[in-house]
Scaffold this motif. Structure first.
Motif, PDB file in Angstrom:
ATOM      1  N   GLN A   1      27.731  15.364 -17.997  1.00 45.60           N
ATOM      2  CA  GLN A   1      26.782  14.815 -17.030  1.00 45.60           C
ATOM      3  C   GLN A   1      27.511  14.043 -15.944  1.00 45.60           C
ATOM      4  N   GLN A   2      28.550  13.302 -16.327  1.00 49.50           N
ATOM      5  CA  GLN A   2      29.307  12.542 -15.336  1.00 49.50           C
ATOM      6  C   GLN A   2      30.027  13.469 -14.369  1.00 49.50           C
ATOM      7  N   MET A   3      30.575  14.553 -14.888  1.00 49.11           N
ATOM      8  CA  MET A   3      31.261  15.514 -14.031  1.00 49.11           C
ATOM      9  C   MET A   3      30.287  16.159 -13.050  1.00 49.11           C
ATOM     10  N   ALA A   4      29.101  16.519 -13.540  1.00 49.31           N
ATOM     11  CA  ALA A   4      28.111  17.171 -12.686  1.00 49.31           C
ATOM     12  C   ALA A   4      27.574  16.217 -11.636  1.00 49.31           C
ATOM     13  N   SER A   5      27.433  14.957 -11.973  1.00 50.42           N
ATOM     14  CA  SER A   5      26.843  14.001 -11.032  1.00 50.42           C
ATOM     15  C   SER A   5      27.751  13.706  -9.856  1.00 50.42           C
ATOM     16  N   SER A   6      29.048  14.028  -9.970  1.00 45.82           N
ATOM     17  CA  SER A   6      29.987  13.760  -8.875  1.00 45.82           C
ATOM     18  C   SER A   6      30.311  15.014  -8.078  1.00 45.82           C
ATOM     19  N   ALA A   7      29.536  16.084  -8.274  1.00 52.26           N
ATOM     20  CA  ALA A   7      29.829  17.356  -7.596  1.00 52.26           C
ATOM     21  C   ALA A   7      28.599  17.859  -6.864  1.00 52.26           C
TER      22      ALA A   7
ATOM     23  N   LEU B   1      16.270  11.169 -10.658  1.00 53.28           N
ATOM     24  CA  LEU B   1      17.222  12.048  -9.992  1.00 53.28           C
ATOM     25  C   LEU B   1      18.625  11.515 -10.225  1.00 53.28           C
ATOM     26  N   VAL B   2      19.512  12.420 -10.630  1.00 54.36           N
ATOM     27  CA  VAL B   2      20.931  12.091 -10.738  1.00 54.36           C
ATOM     28  C   VAL B   2      21.658  12.878  -9.655  1.00 54.36           C
ATOM     29  N   THR B   3      22.384  12.181  -8.791  1.00 58.79           N
ATOM     30  CA  THR B   3      23.051  12.828  -7.668  1.00 58.79           C
ATOM     31  C   THR B   3      24.418  12.203  -7.456  1.00 58.79           C
ATOM     32  N   SER B   4      25.139  12.738  -6.513  1.00 64.24           N
ATOM     33  CA  SER B   4      26.478  12.243  -6.193  1.00 64.24           C
ATOM     34  C   SER B   4      26.543  11.886  -4.722  1.00 64.24           C
ATOM     35  N   ILE B   5      27.256  10.805  -4.423  1.00 65.62           N
ATOM     36  CA  ILE B   5      27.413  10.343  -3.043  1.00 65.62           C
ATOM     37  C   ILE B   5      28.892  10.433  -2.678  1.00 65.62           C
ATOM     38  N   ALA B   6      29.196  11.118  -1.585  1.00 62.52           N
ATOM     39  CA  ALA B   6      30.584  11.208  -1.132  1.00 62.52           C
ATOM     40  C   ALA B   6      31.004   9.898  -0.492  1.00 62.52           C
ATOM     41  N   GLY B   7      32.168   9.395  -0.863  1.00 59.62           N
ATOM     42  CA  GLY B   7      32.669   8.136  -0.334  1.00 59.62           C
ATOM     43  C   GLY B   7      33.839   8.342   0.597  1.00 59.62           C
TER      44      GLY B   7
ATOM     45  N   ARG C   1      21.839   7.317 -10.146  1.00 61.65           N
ATOM     46  CA  ARG C   1      20.640   7.705 -10.902  1.00 61.65           C
ATOM     47  C   ARG C   1      19.466   6.923 -10.320  1.00 61.65           C
ATOM     48  N   LEU C   2      18.517   7.648  -9.737  1.00 62.99           N
ATOM     49  CA  LEU C   2      17.365   7.032  -9.090  1.00 62.99           C
ATOM     50  C   LEU C   2      16.122   7.275  -9.932  1.00 62.99           C
ATOM     51  N   GLN C   3      15.359   6.238 -10.105  1.00 58.53           N
ATOM     52  CA  GLN C   3      14.083   6.356 -10.816  1.00 58.53           C
ATOM     53  C   GLN C   3      13.034   5.573 -10.045  1.00 58.53           C
TER      54      GLN C   3
ATOM     55  N   ASN D   1      22.219  24.618  -9.391  1.00 62.63           N
ATOM     56  CA  ASN D   1      22.120  23.190  -9.700  1.00 62.63           C
ATOM     57  C   ASN D   1      23.238  22.841 -10.667  1.00 62.63           C
ATOM     58  N   VAL D   2      24.109  21.908 -10.270  1.00 59.86           N
ATOM     59  CA  VAL D   2      25.264  21.592 -11.108  1.00 59.86           C
ATOM     60  C   VAL D   2      24.841  21.026 -12.460  1.00 59.86           C
ATOM     61  N   ASN D   3      23.647  20.443 -12.550  1.00 60.19           N
ATOM     62  CA  ASN D   3      23.179  19.890 -13.821  1.00 60.19           C
ATOM     63  C   ASN D   3      22.775  20.980 -14.805  1.00 60.19           C
ATOM     64  N   ASP D   4      22.652  22.230 -14.324  1.00 56.56           N
ATOM     65  CA  ASP D   4      22.304  23.349 -15.199  1.00 56.56           C
ATOM     66  C   ASP D   4      23.531  24.041 -15.769  1.00 56.56           C
ATOM     67  N   ILE D   5      24.736  23.634 -15.365  1.00 49.16           N
ATOM     68  CA  ILE D   5      25.949  24.332 -15.784  1.00 49.16           C
ATOM     69  C   ILE D   5      26.427  23.784 -17.127  1.00 49.16           C
TER      70      ILE D   5
END
Length: 809
Positions: free
Chosen positions: A618-624, A725-731, A522-524, A676-680
């Motif tokens: 929200q947690q599910m969407a942020s990792s996808a 912004l809420v986003t996901s980073i692949a590790g 989560r970036l602000q 946008n996964v946050n809209d689902i």
């Protein structure tokens, strides 16, 4: 990012001059060459990646297991700076990257796997490996290996183009009139593989000059003396084929020739230099030898119409490819020649079994011992694969860690059967290796690049962990001042808060993060005036683009009966897996629900109940990255392959993809993956009879997506605010553990047939101080030979490989 671990000095003594008109090079030129090469290596240190795969071909539904090795390009030491290795699986027909893995490296080694599930199409694929640092250079430096993925049927091999291609390579680079010259050639067929040929050379008067024939995989050599003013044509044919015409390189009347004899003597190498300048004057020349960018020797001499000879002790040259360059009196490179120095100093790897033969399902105990050439034990890292030779045909003289690091990684183009050149039972291998050196080019750098006064800084950095990078913008424009960011990173097991400042253009980077699977961020942002009206552009990883190549069309060699057996066993295994999955789904469907809260029916749904529903959090969407990412692993019978926009999905093993429905309307998959996964709000899955309401379109199942905005009860106050912004980073990908059954205990699942094609896979073994490591495993039901392949790497850059076979009766 420092490359200190790569900047190790390797001093090779100036070779002894046995008998020569050469002298040690003048100090200025020798120093400049050495300094320029050292500077080039300091700015552009090379890395080499290698993948050991468990087998050369697979079936749909199979798992590809791999071990990654990363070494520095000069000394092959396994302490290279990069700690992230990218592994891509690319479909050759389309060039599509169908799977990617991020592998965490520890001491230059790591491992992983790729599930080859439908709807992947059958056919030829390329698996490649590289680091972010390697992307500063040509993709020729990436590790690449062709594999084949079969479905459950035997398809005819693609018909290759029968046109013959023959290339001729004058030794040193050019044909000189009046100088006895050697002309190497390479003949390949339409598949890009070596073709046995014979032929003869005509001059322009149709006089036969010399006849010739290939000796190994289309390779051969011709010796003749070209005459001034003449043109030469070669007429070549395959066995039973038609003659084809090829023009030979033009004959030069003025220039230099560099000839090397690396075959006559086991201890010495002879270099001959010729010059046929019209004035006959002597000219100063230099011969420089380097191995993987490190100077081996610099020598000078004077050459006229007579030859100039240099004899070198091979023992003073490092093992592997030595690159020879002739510089003229203006210090310009005019001739080049590659030679291979084989000291046979590789690690000795021996496999010891506790028995000569085994019974099916019997416990097998194996000991692997690694020593140097003097018999001293060596501590080393190794990987071992055991395959059923009744199903898997290991490819003849395929690449292993030895042939890749010492040979093919430093050559241009495709090298067929590279391990042949290291097989000591092949008496002609060294001569054939010399043919290969004359026909394949050096690929690591050019002298023009090395001799530049200033070298541009590399664009890409060394990765020692996962990177989050991007840019802050305002109204889609670059900001003009620094922006303070607060970054909250979280997952199921970790959470941390970071403060980061961008540069004046709004760019920011966070390096060296270590985590697996994915991490939510989560970036602000806020500028100095407190203005939060900002947006973020995240730099997502984009794999290098792929150049589609048409050869080889069929990159495996396997007999029809053996392939038939493999496909039959693979289909039987897949059928067992399907039954197990079906039984699990049946058990779920038979659960009795005693009570149910009545809810208002969603008017967007044509059906009453779905077979499965995912409520998006929200947690599910942020990792996808996309809707399909949220389906992966969450619904029984639903298989998702790939990630993000490249993901594919199937329900219950159907070959085709399901019908997609968005807020009640049928849509294409491209629209769904772009959401946008946050809209689902939720995702419904319909299987079999449940999907019948959609008619024939639902034959492969239905995936229905419902958005928050499509719901009449949507709360618009929950919209994402500007500046956040809420986003996901692949590790790093979490590698799975290779399954090994135990037949010393009774278990229900062991009653089913066991015909694994890969019987044993151990990617991360290490020998002890005694040079030994022991492993044990249980065999399968197969009564067939078992093929053992192991690759070995010590921390100081010594390599070894072994191939072994034992029987199960």
């Amino acid at each position: 990012m420092s490359f200190l671990r790569l900047k190790k000095l390797w001093f090779i003594p100036i070779v002894a001059l046995l008998f020569t008109a050469f002298q040690y090079a003048d100090e200025d030129f020798g120093r400049r060459i050495t300094e320029q090469l050292q500077k080039f290596r300091a700015v552009y240190p090379q890395e080499k990646a290698y993948l050991h795969l468990d087998k050369p071909y697979y079936t749909l539904g199979d798992t590809l297991w791999f071990k990654g090795y990363l070494v520095d390009g000069a000394l092959h030491q396994s302490d290279s700076a990069s700690q992230v290795l990218y592994v891509d699986l690319i479909e050759q027909r389309t060039g599509k990257n169908v799977a990617q893995r991020r592998v965490r490296l520890d001491g230059g080694v790591g491992y992983g796997d790729i599930t080859l599930a439908a709807p992947l199409p059958y056919g030829a694929y390329t698996i490649r490996a590289y680091t972010n640092w390697m992307r500063n250079f040509s993709e020729d430096y990436f590790f690449e290996k062709d594999i084949y993925i079969f479905d459950n049927e035997i398809h005819p091999e693609p018909v290759s183009n029968e046109v013959l291609d023959v290339q001729f390579f004058p030794e040193g680079g050019q044909l000189l009139s009046g100088i006895s010259s050697r002309l190497a050639f390479k003949a390949v067929n339409g598949n890009g593989l070596g073709a046995d040929v014979n032929g003869f050379i005509f001059d322009q008067n149709k006089d036969t000059i010399v006849s010739f024939k290939s000796e190994h995989l289309g390779l051969g050599r011709i010796q003749f003396t070209p005459e001034k003013g003449k043109k030469y044509t070669a007429y070549v044919r395959k066995k039973g084929g038609q003659l084809q015409q090829f023009e030979l390189p033009q004959v030069s009347d003025n220039g230099y020739a560099l000839l090397v004899d690396n075959s006559s003597s086991p201890s010495a190498m002879r270099i001959l230099v010729y010059n046929n300048a019209p004035d006959g004057k002597e000219r100063n020349v230099h011969v420089v030898g380097h191995s993987r960018g490190i100077v081996a020797f610099v020598a000078k001499g004077k050459v006229s119409s007579k030859s100039l000879r240099l004899n070198l002790n091979k023992k003073d040259l490092p093992e592997g490819i030595t690159h020879l360059t002739l510089f003229d009196d203006q210090n310009r490179p005019v001739c080049e020649r590659l030679v291979f120095i084989d000291h046979n100093s590789r690690l000795q790897v021996k496999v010891n079994m506790d028995k000569k033969s085994y019974k099916p399902r019997e416990k097998t105990e194996m000991e692997i011992m690694v020593t140097d050439t003097s018999g001293n034990p060596v501590e080393a890292n190794l990987s071992v694969a055991v395959t059923d030779a009744g199903q898997i045909a290991q490819q003849p003289f395929s690449n292993d860690l030895v042939s890749y690091l010492l040979l093919t990684s430093d050559l241009k183009g495709f090298v067929e059967q590279p391990s042949y050149y290291f097989d000591q039972t092949k008496t002609e291998r060294k001569l054939h290796m010399d043919y290969l050196m004359m026909t394949q080019g050096w690929s690591r750098f050019t002298w023009q690049d090395v001799m530049r006064d200033s070298l541009p800084a590399p664009k890409r950095y060394v990765e020692q962990g996962i990177t989050l990078a991007g840019q802050v913008k305002r109204n889609n424009r670059a900001v003009s001042e620094k922006v303070m960011l607060s970054i909250f990173l979280y997952s199921d097991s970790v959470s941390t808060m970071l403060a980061q400042e961008t540069n004046e253009m709004g760019f920011f980077e966070i390096h060296n993060m270590i985590f697996t699977d994915s991490l939510s961020a989560r970036l602000q942002g806020m500028n100095k005036k407190g203005n939060q009206n900002l947006s973020f552009l995240i730099n997502l990883f984009e794999p290098p683009k792929t150049t589609i190549v048409k050869v080889p069309f069929y990159p495996v060699t396997v007999e029809a009966e053996q392939l038939k057996a493999y496909l039959k066993r693979a289909e039987e295994y897949q059928e067992i897996v399907r039954k197990v999955r079906a039984n699990r789904e049946k058990l779920l469907n038979e659960v009795t629900i005693k009570g149910k809260k009545e809810v208002e029916r969603d008017t967007r749904k044509l059906y009453s109940n779905a077979d499965a529903t995912i409520k998006v959090t929200q947690q599910m969407a942020s990792s996808a990255f996309s809707v399909l990412d949220m389906l992966a692993g969450r619904v029984a019978g639903v298989q998702v392959t790939g990630q993000g926009m490249n993901a594919s999905v199937s329900i219950r093993g159907n070959q085709g993809e399901p019908q997609f429905v968005l807020d009640g309307m049928p849509v294409e998959k491209d629209l769904v993956t772009s959401l946008n996964v946050n809209d689902i709000e939720s995702i419904d899955v319909l299987k079999g009879a449940s999907a019948a309401i959609y008619g024939s379109r639902g034959g492969n199942g239905v995936i229905a997506i419902y958005t928050k905005r499509g719901n009449v009860n949507y709360d618009y106050s929950q919209e994402v605010v500007p500046g956040v912004l809420v986003t996901s980073i692949a590790g790093y990908n979490t590698p799975r553990v290779f399954y090994m059954p135990r037949y010393d205990v009774t278990r229900q699942e062991d009653a089913r047939p066991d015909f694994r094609s890969t019987v044993f896979w151990a990617p991360m073994l290490r020998t002890g101080k005694d040079g030994k490591v022991k492993v044990s495993y249980f065999g399968s039901d197969a009564v067939a030979p078992m093929d053992v392949r192991a690759n070995v790497l010590s921390s100081d850059g010594r390599v070894g490989a072994v191939r072994y076979e034992y029987s199960v009766q």
